[in-house]
Design a protein around this motif. Structure first.
Motif, PDB file in Angstrom:
ATOM      1  N   ALA A 117      -5.191   0.167   5.489  1.00 36.32           N
ATOM      2  CA  ALA A 117      -5.488   1.583   5.294  1.00 36.32           C
ATOM      3  C   ALA A 117      -6.034   2.210   6.574  1.00 36.32           C
ATOM      4  O   ALA A 117      -5.645   3.322   6.949  1.00 36.32           O
ATOM      5  N   ARG A 118      -6.923   1.505   7.267  1.00 34.73           N
ATOM      6  CA  ARG A 118      -7.502   2.039   8.503  1.00 34.73           C
ATOM      7  C   ARG A 118      -6.452   2.148   9.608  1.00 34.73           C
ATOM      8  O   ARG A 118      -6.413   3.139  10.332  1.00 34.73           O
ATOM      9  N   VAL A 119      -5.596   1.129   9.729  1.00 34.23           N
ATOM     10  CA  VAL A 119      -4.541   1.182  10.748  1.00 34.23           C
ATOM     11  C   VAL A 119      -3.621   2.361  10.454  1.00 34.23           C
ATOM     12  O   VAL A 119      -3.262   3.128  11.359  1.00 34.23           O
ATOM     13  N   ASN A 120      -3.242   2.505   9.208  1.00 36.53           N
ATOM     14  CA  ASN A 120      -2.353   3.605   8.837  1.00 36.53           C
ATOM     15  C   ASN A 120      -2.993   4.958   9.151  1.00 36.53           C
ATOM     16  O   ASN A 120      -2.345   5.855   9.697  1.00 36.53           O
ATOM     17  N   LYS A 121      -4.263   5.111   8.840  1.00 39.97           N
ATOM     18  CA  LYS A 121      -4.965   6.376   9.084  1.00 39.97           C
ATOM     19  C   LYS A 121      -5.062   6.668  10.588  1.00 39.97           C
ATOM     20  O   LYS A 121      -4.833   7.802  11.022  1.00 39.97           O
ATOM     21  N   ALA A 122      -5.404   5.655  11.371  1.00 37.60           N
ATOM     22  CA  ALA A 122      -5.508   5.851  12.827  1.00 37.60           C
ATOM     23  C   ALA A 122      -4.146   6.171  13.428  1.00 37.60           C
ATOM     24  O   ALA A 122      -4.029   7.052  14.293  1.00 37.60           O
ATOM     25  N   LEU A 123      -3.099   5.477  12.982  1.00 32.56           N
ATOM     26  CA  LEU A 123      -1.756   5.752  13.501  1.00 32.56           C
ATOM     27  C   LEU A 123      -1.284   7.149  13.119  1.00 32.56           C
ATOM     28  O   LEU A 123      -0.595   7.812  13.897  1.00 32.56           O
ATOM     29  N   LYS A 124      -1.649   7.601  11.939  1.00 31.09           N
ATOM     30  CA  LYS A 124      -1.282   8.949  11.519  1.00 31.09           C
ATOM     31  C   LYS A 124      -1.935   9.977  12.448  1.00 31.09           C
ATOM     32  O   LYS A 124      -1.306  10.952  12.860  1.00 31.09           O
ATOM     33  N   TYR A 125      -3.204   9.735  12.783  1.00 28.36           N
ATOM     34  CA  TYR A 125      -3.900  10.621  13.725  1.00 28.36           C
ATOM     35  C   TYR A 125      -3.212  10.576  15.095  1.00 28.36           C
ATOM     36  O   TYR A 125      -2.967  11.620  15.714  1.00 28.36           O
ATOM     37  N   MET A 126      -2.880   9.375  15.567  1.00 30.18           N
ATOM     38  CA  MET A 126      -2.226   9.227  16.867  1.00 30.18           C
ATOM     39  C   MET A 126      -0.847   9.882  16.862  1.00 30.18           C
ATOM     40  O   MET A 126      -0.405  10.421  17.885  1.00 30.18           O
ATOM     41  N   ASP A 127      -0.167   9.853  15.729  1.00 34.46           N
ATOM     42  CA  ASP A 127       1.114  10.538  15.620  1.00 34.46           C
ATOM     43  C   ASP A 127       0.913  12.042  15.791  1.00 34.46           C
ATOM     44  O   ASP A 127       1.750  12.718  16.392  1.00 34.46           O
ATOM     45  N   GLY A 128      -0.204  12.556  15.290  1.00 37.49           N
ATOM     46  CA  GLY A 128      -0.528  13.973  15.505  1.00 37.49           C
ATOM     47  C   GLY A 128      -0.695  14.285  16.993  1.00 37.49           C
ATOM     48  O   GLY A 128      -0.288  15.354  17.468  1.00 37.49           O
ATOM     49  N   MET A 129      -1.265  13.343  17.728  1.00 36.36           N
ATOM     50  CA  MET A 129      -1.394  13.516  19.183  1.00 36.36           C
ATOM     51  C   MET A 129      -0.016  13.543  19.829  1.00 36.36           C
ATOM     52  O   MET A 129       0.261  14.377  20.690  1.00 36.36           O
ATOM     53  N   GLN A 130       0.852  12.610  19.409  1.00 36.37           N
ATOM     54  CA  GLN A 130       2.207  12.540  19.977  1.00 36.37           C
ATOM     55  C   GLN A 130       3.008  13.790  19.623  1.00 36.37           C
ATOM     56  O   GLN A 130       3.874  14.201  20.388  1.00 36.37           O
ATOM     57  N   THR A 131       2.749  14.369  18.468  1.00 42.96           N
ATOM     58  CA  THR A 131       3.436  15.595  18.074  1.00 42.96           C
ATOM     59  C   THR A 131       2.969  16.758  18.955  1.00 42.96           C
ATOM     60  O   THR A 131       3.771  17.597  19.364  1.00 42.96           O
ATOM     61  N   ALA A 132       1.665  16.791  19.252  1.00 43.46           N
ATOM     62  CA  ALA A 132       1.107  17.866  20.081  1.00 43.46           C
ATOM     63  C   ALA A 132       1.613  17.783  21.520  1.00 43.46           C
ATOM     64  O   ALA A 132       1.994  18.801  22.108  1.00 43.46           O
ATOM     65  N   ILE A 133       1.598  16.583  22.086  1.00 42.47           N
ATOM     66  CA  ILE A 133       2.094  16.377  23.455  1.00 42.47           C
ATOM     67  C   ILE A 133       3.009  15.153  23.412  1.00 42.47           C
ATOM     68  O   ILE A 133       2.537  14.023  23.305  1.00 42.47           O
ATOM     69  N   LYS A 134       4.296  15.402  23.473  1.00 42.18           N
ATOM     70  CA  LYS A 134       5.300  14.347  23.297  1.00 42.18           C
ATOM     71  C   LYS A 134       5.044  13.169  24.234  1.00 42.18           C
ATOM     72  O   LYS A 134       4.906  13.338  25.432  1.00 42.18           O
ATOM     73  N   GLU A 135       4.967  11.996  23.634  1.00 43.35           N
ATOM     74  CA  GLU A 135       4.806  10.724  24.346  1.00 43.35           C
ATOM     75  C   GLU A 135       3.590  10.692  25.265  1.00 43.35           C
ATOM     76  O   GLU A 135       3.600  10.051  26.316  1.00 43.35           O
ATOM     77  N   CYS A 136       2.512  11.369  24.858  1.00 38.55           N
ATOM     78  CA  CYS A 136       1.291  11.314  25.673  1.00 38.55           C
ATOM     79  C   CYS A 136       0.702   9.902  25.647  1.00 38.55           C
ATOM     80  O   CYS A 136       0.056   9.475  26.607  1.00 38.55           O
ATOM     81  N   ILE A 137       0.934   9.159  24.576  1.00 41.13           N
ATOM     82  CA  ILE A 137       0.506   7.758  24.495  1.00 41.13           C
ATOM     83  C   ILE A 137       1.741   6.921  24.804  1.00 41.13           C
ATOM     84  O   ILE A 137       2.667   6.831  23.992  1.00 41.13           O
ATOM     85  N   ASN A 138       1.784   6.328  25.993  1.00 42.60           N
ATOM     86  CA  ASN A 138       3.028   5.669  26.398  1.00 42.60           C
ATOM     87  C   ASN A 138       2.839   4.339  27.129  1.00 42.60           C
ATOM     88  O   ASN A 138       3.784   3.819  27.708  1.00 42.60           O
TER      89      ASN A 138
END
Length: 196
Positions: A117-138
Motif C-alpha cells: 500500500a505504501r509503495v503504491n501510494k508513493a508511486l502514485k505521488y511520483m507519477d503526479g510529478m512525472q505528469t507535471a514535468i515529463k520524465e523529471c525522475i529519470n
C-alpha cells in the motif's frame, strides 16, 4: 564449410508439461547459469510472492508506463525491489543484490500488504510529478533518493508539481557540481544551506 557445420548443428529442445510457476522459474535459473543474468533477472526466477507482486507492479503501475525506465532485463523490477526494501526495513538494510535476494526469500510465502500500500501510494505521488514535468525522475538513484523522501513524508508532501519543480532544480545543481566537484570547496559556491 562453416555453413555446412552450422546447418548440421543439432539443437536439443524440451517441452515442460504440467509444471508449476515455481518449477519453471527454478529451471530457468538453472539453465541460465551458463550466461550471465542481471541480479533482477535472477531474483525474478526465485519463487516469491513478493517477487510476483513486484513483477505485477512493474508492468501495470502507471508510474512505469511510458516513462524513462526500461522494462527490459527487469530494470523496473529492480527499482521496485529497492522501494520495497525501504518500506520493509525502514531503509536500515543494504540494498545490494544479495540483500534484495534475501528480501525475496524472506517474503516468498506472503505479500507484505502494508508495504504494498505504501509503495503504491508513493508511486502514485511520483507519477503526479512525472505528469507535471515529463520524465523529471529519470535515474535509478534519483528514483531511490526521491522515493525515500516521499515515503518518509507520505501525507505531508507538497503538491506533486511543486516538488517536481524543486527536484528538477536540485538535480541541475547536482549535475553541475558532479561535473566540477572542486567548486564545492569554494565557500562562495556553497548552496547547501540555502533554501530552494
Amino acid at each position: 564449410s562453416l555453413q555446412r557445420r552450422f546447418l548440421a548443428f543439432k539443437l536439443t529442445t524440451s517441452i515442460v508439461h504440467e509444471a508449476s510457476t515455481e518449477e519453471v522459474r527454478e529451471l530457468f535459473a538453472r539453465l541460465q547459469k551458463g550466461s550471465r543474468l542481471t541480479p533482477p533477472e535472477l531474483r525474478n526466477s526465485m519463487p516469491s510472492v513478493l517477487g510476483d507482486v513486484i513483477r505485477a507492479m512493474a508492468v501495470t503501475h502507471q508510474f512505469f508506463k511510458g516513462g524513462p525506465f526500461p522494462f527490459e532485463r527487469h530494470y523496473t523490477d529492480d527499482l521496485l525491489a529497492l522501494a520495497f526494501s525501504i518500506e520493509l526495513y525502514n531503509a536500515t538494510r543494504d540494498v545490494k543484490a544479495p540483500d534484495l535476494a534475501a528480501m525475496y526469500r524472506e517474503h516468498k510465502a506472503a505479500s507484505p500488504k502494508a508495504a504494498c500500500a505504501r509503495v503504491n501510494k508513493a508511486l502514485k505521488y511520483m507519477d503526479g510529478m512525472q505528469t507535471a514535468i515529463k520524465e523529471c525522475i529519470n535515474t535509478k538513484w534519483g528514483f531511490v533518493d526521491l522515493y525515500w523522501v516521499i515515503s518518509e513524508n507520505l501525507g505531508r508532501c507538497p503538491d506533486p508539481a511543486d516538488l517536481a519543480q524543486t527536484y528538477v532544480g536540485w538535480e541541475a545543481k547536482r549535475l553541475r557540481y558532479t561535473a566540477a566537484p572542486e567548486a564545492l570547496l569554494d565557500s562562495r559556491n556553497r548552496e547547501s544551506d540555502k533554501p530552494m
